[in-house]
Scaffold this active site. Structure first.
Site, PDB file in Angstrom:
ATOM      1  N   LYS A 101     -41.571  12.470   8.159  1.00  0.00           N
ATOM      2  CA  LYS A 101     -41.177  13.019   9.445  1.00  0.00           C
ATOM      3  C   LYS A 101     -40.844  11.865  10.391  1.00  0.00           C
ATOM      4  O   LYS A 101     -41.515  10.821  10.392  1.00  0.00           O
ATOM      5  CB  LYS A 101     -42.315  13.851  10.042  1.00  0.00           C
ATOM      6  CG  LYS A 101     -42.710  15.065   9.202  1.00  0.00           C
ATOM      7  CD  LYS A 101     -41.666  16.158   9.286  1.00  0.00           C
ATOM      8  CE  LYS A 101     -42.135  17.409   8.563  1.00  0.00           C
ATOM      9  NZ  LYS A 101     -41.185  18.541   8.705  1.00  0.00           N
ATOM     10  N   GLU A 122     -32.710  15.325   7.448  1.00  0.00           N
ATOM     11  CA  GLU A 122     -32.845  16.770   7.609  1.00  0.00           C
ATOM     12  C   GLU A 122     -32.877  17.158   9.085  1.00  0.00           C
ATOM     13  O   GLU A 122     -33.649  16.595   9.869  1.00  0.00           O
ATOM     14  CB  GLU A 122     -34.125  17.241   6.913  1.00  0.00           C
ATOM     15  CG  GLU A 122     -34.307  18.751   6.911  1.00  0.00           C
ATOM     16  CD  GLU A 122     -35.552  19.166   6.148  1.00  0.00           C
ATOM     17  OE1 GLU A 122     -35.807  20.373   6.079  1.00  0.00           O
ATOM     18  OE2 GLU A 122     -36.267  18.286   5.626  1.00  0.00           O
ATOM     19  N   ASP A 132     -31.823  22.832   7.956  1.00  0.00           N
ATOM     20  CA  ASP A 132     -33.053  23.594   7.761  1.00  0.00           C
ATOM     21  C   ASP A 132     -33.115  24.693   8.817  1.00  0.00           C
ATOM     22  O   ASP A 132     -32.704  25.828   8.590  1.00  0.00           O
ATOM     23  CB  ASP A 132     -34.249  22.633   7.856  1.00  0.00           C
ATOM     24  CG  ASP A 132     -35.607  23.320   7.801  1.00  0.00           C
ATOM     25  OD1 ASP A 132     -35.660  24.553   7.671  1.00  0.00           O
ATOM     26  OD2 ASP A 132     -36.630  22.627   7.883  1.00  0.00           O
ATOM     27  N   LYS A 157     -36.015  27.825   2.906  1.00  0.00           N
ATOM     28  CA  LYS A 157     -37.404  28.236   3.107  1.00  0.00           C
ATOM     29  C   LYS A 157     -37.444  29.765   3.122  1.00  0.00           C
ATOM     30  O   LYS A 157     -36.745  30.400   3.916  1.00  0.00           O
ATOM     31  CB  LYS A 157     -37.963  27.683   4.416  1.00  0.00           C
ATOM     32  CG  LYS A 157     -38.174  26.175   4.406  1.00  0.00           C
ATOM     33  CD  LYS A 157     -38.711  25.680   5.732  1.00  0.00           C
ATOM     34  CE  LYS A 157     -38.927  24.163   5.692  1.00  0.00           C
ATOM     35  NZ  LYS A 157     -39.282  23.639   7.031  1.00  0.00           N
ATOM     36  N   GLY A 177     -41.194  23.282   2.631  1.00  0.00           N
ATOM     37  CA  GLY A 177     -42.558  23.779   2.755  1.00  0.00           C
ATOM     38  C   GLY A 177     -42.942  24.074   4.186  1.00  0.00           C
ATOM     39  O   GLY A 177     -42.386  23.502   5.129  1.00  0.00           O
TER      40      GLY A 177
END
Length: 370
Positions: free
Chosen positions: A163, A214, A239, A263, A291
Site C-alpha cells: 500500500k 492499482e 479496482d 472483488k 482481497g
C-alpha cells in the site's frame, strides 16, 4: 431451490497485525456470516464490507440493514432455479453491492452443495490450484516492510503488493527493489490517493518495473485514469472504479487500464464477477482477485472464482494465518505449495464452519424465516 430460513451472525475478530492503507488503519474487523438453510444443505456467504465507509459507501451496519429490510424479504419471495437469478431479483435495488454479494454467495454455495459439485466447478473454474500473493499495509519503518517482504518471498508468494500514499511511495518501493532486485513480482496499491496534479511524480514509478499501480486516481474515476495511462508505462489496474461488467466495458474502451482487479463484494456477487472475467478475457485484459481482509468463507469464495482460466495474475487470497490467529472455517486456508492454494474438490465452498471460533467472537445473531 427453496430457502426455508436465513441466519445472519455478526462477528468481530482482531487482525494478527494492524493493516494500514491510505485511508486508515484497521486493527480488527467485524463482518457478517450468512447461512441459507435449504432442504438438506446450508449455503454460506460473507459480507466483506469494512466497519467504516472508507473503501466504499457500504459498512457492516448498512449491509445488515439492507439484508434485513430489503434483500432477505425479496429473496424469500422467489424460487431460485439458478444463482444467476439472484442478480435479477435484486435489480430494483441500486448499488449496495456488498450486501447483495453476501446473500448471492450463500446461494451459490447452497446451489453447488445441492448439485454435489465444488463451487469452483459450478462457476466454470478449471484450475486445480491458484497462484496467490500478499498485500502489505503501510509499515511504521522501512525495516519492518523489508522484513515482511523477505518473509513472504521465502514463503513463495507470487506477488508482493504494498500500500502506498503521498509521502510513502517511491522510497519504500525503491528500497524493496534495491534489496530484492528488479525481477520480483512487485506492485503498488494507491487506493485513490493521487490526482493528475501528481503526474510528474507518478511518471517516476516507471523506473521501478512494477507489475502495476492499482487505482492511483479517484475511486469513482475512469476518465482521468485514461489520461494517466497514456502518460505512463506502468500498467494501471482499476479496482474501486469497477462495480459491474458495464463499468469494465467502459474502462476497456477508454483504455483507462491494462489490468482489472475483481472483488466479489465490490461488483455485487459471483455472477457479475464471472461476467467481468469473461469480458476481460475476450479483450485480453488480465484479471486477478483482490482481497478485503475476508474471513474463511469470503476467502473460500475468492479461491473458487480465481479458478476461472482468465485469472492469470496472483491474487490477494493468502493463507488464513496471514490475517487471523484462528479462522471461522475448518480446515483453515493454507498454502498447498509455495505461493499456491489448492482449489477444494468437495461440494460447495469445500470448508466447514468452526462454530467454536464463531461463538467466541459473536456479537449478534438474527434469524429470518419465509
Amino acid at each position: 431451490m427453496l430457502i426455508d430460513k436465513i441466519e445472519v451472525d455478526t462477528v468481530k475478530m482482531p487482525l494478527v497485525n494492524p493493516f494500514e492503507t491510505s485511508f486508515g488503519k484497521l486493527k480488527e474487523k467485524d463482518f457478517l456470516i450468512v447461512k441459507l438453510f435449504g432442504k438438506n444443505h446450508v449455503g454460506l456467504g460473507e459480507s466483506v464490507a469494512l466497519p467504516d465507509p472508507t473503501y466504499s459507501e457500504e459498512t457492516t451496519g448498512t449491509v445488515s440493514y439492507m439484508l434485513e429490510k430489503f434483500l432477505i424479504p425479496m429473496l424469500f419471495k422467489h424460487e431460485i432455479q439458478h444463482p444467476d437469478d439472484v442478480s435479477t431479483i435484486f435489480s430494483p435495488i441500486r448499488r449496495n453491492n456488498m450486501a447483495k454479494a453476501a446473500l448471492e454467495g450463500a446461494v451459490w454455495d447452497l446451489y453447488s452443495k445441492e448439485k454435489g459439485i465444488p463451487l469452483a466447478r459450478a462457476l466454470g473454474g478449471t484450475q486445480p490450484t491458484i497462484d496467490v500473493g500478499v498485500s502489505i499495509g503501510i509499515e511504521a519503518t522501512t525495516e519492518q516492510l523489508l522484513s515482511k517482504v523477505e518473509r513472504f518471498l521465502a514463503e513463495g508468494y507470487k506477488k508482493i503488493k504494498i500500500k502506498i500514499k503521498p509521502g510513502y511511495d517511491l522510497e519504500p518501493l525503491t528500497k524493496i527493489r534495491e534489496t530484492f532486485g528488479y525481477d520480483i513480482p512487485l506492485m503498488a496499491d494507491a487506493n485513490s490517493a493521487y490526482s493528475l496534479k501528481d503526474l510528474s511524480h507518478l511518471k517516476k514509478f516507471d523506473a521501478l518495473n512494477l507489475m502495476m499501480i492499482e487505482q492511483p486516481l479517484a475511486y469513482d474515476d475512469i476518465i482521468d485514469h485514461s489520461v494517466l495511462q497514456k502518460e505512463i508505462k506502468t500498467p494501471i489496474c482499476l479496482d474501486e472504479s469497477i462495480h459491474s461488467a458495464e463499468d469494465a466495458r467502459k474502462a476497456i474502451e477508454l483504455r483507462s487500464c491494462k489490468i482489472i482487479n475483481i472483488k466479489i463484494g465490490r461488483v455485487g456477487g459471483l455472477s457479475e464477477a464471472k461476467k467481468i472475467h469473461n469480458l476481460c478475457q475476450s479483450h485480453a485484459i488480465p484479471v486477478w482477485c483482490g482481497g478485503m481482509l475476508e474471513g474463511g468463507i469470503g476467502r473460500a469464495h475468492n479461491i473458487a472464482i480465481t479458478s476461472l482460466s482468465g485469472f492469470t495474475i496472483a491474487g490477494d487470497t493468502s493463507a488464513s494465518n496471514r490475517y487471523w490467529q484462528e479462522d471461522i472455517i475448518v480446515p483453515e486456508v493454507t498454502l498447498s505449495s509455495p505461493g499456491e492454494i489448492s482449489v477444494p474438490t468437495s461440494s460447495g465452498i469445500g470448508y466447514e464452519l468452526n462454530e467454536e471460533v464463531i461463538q467466541k467472537h459473536l456479537l449478534n445473531k438474527k434469524v429470518y424465516t419465509s
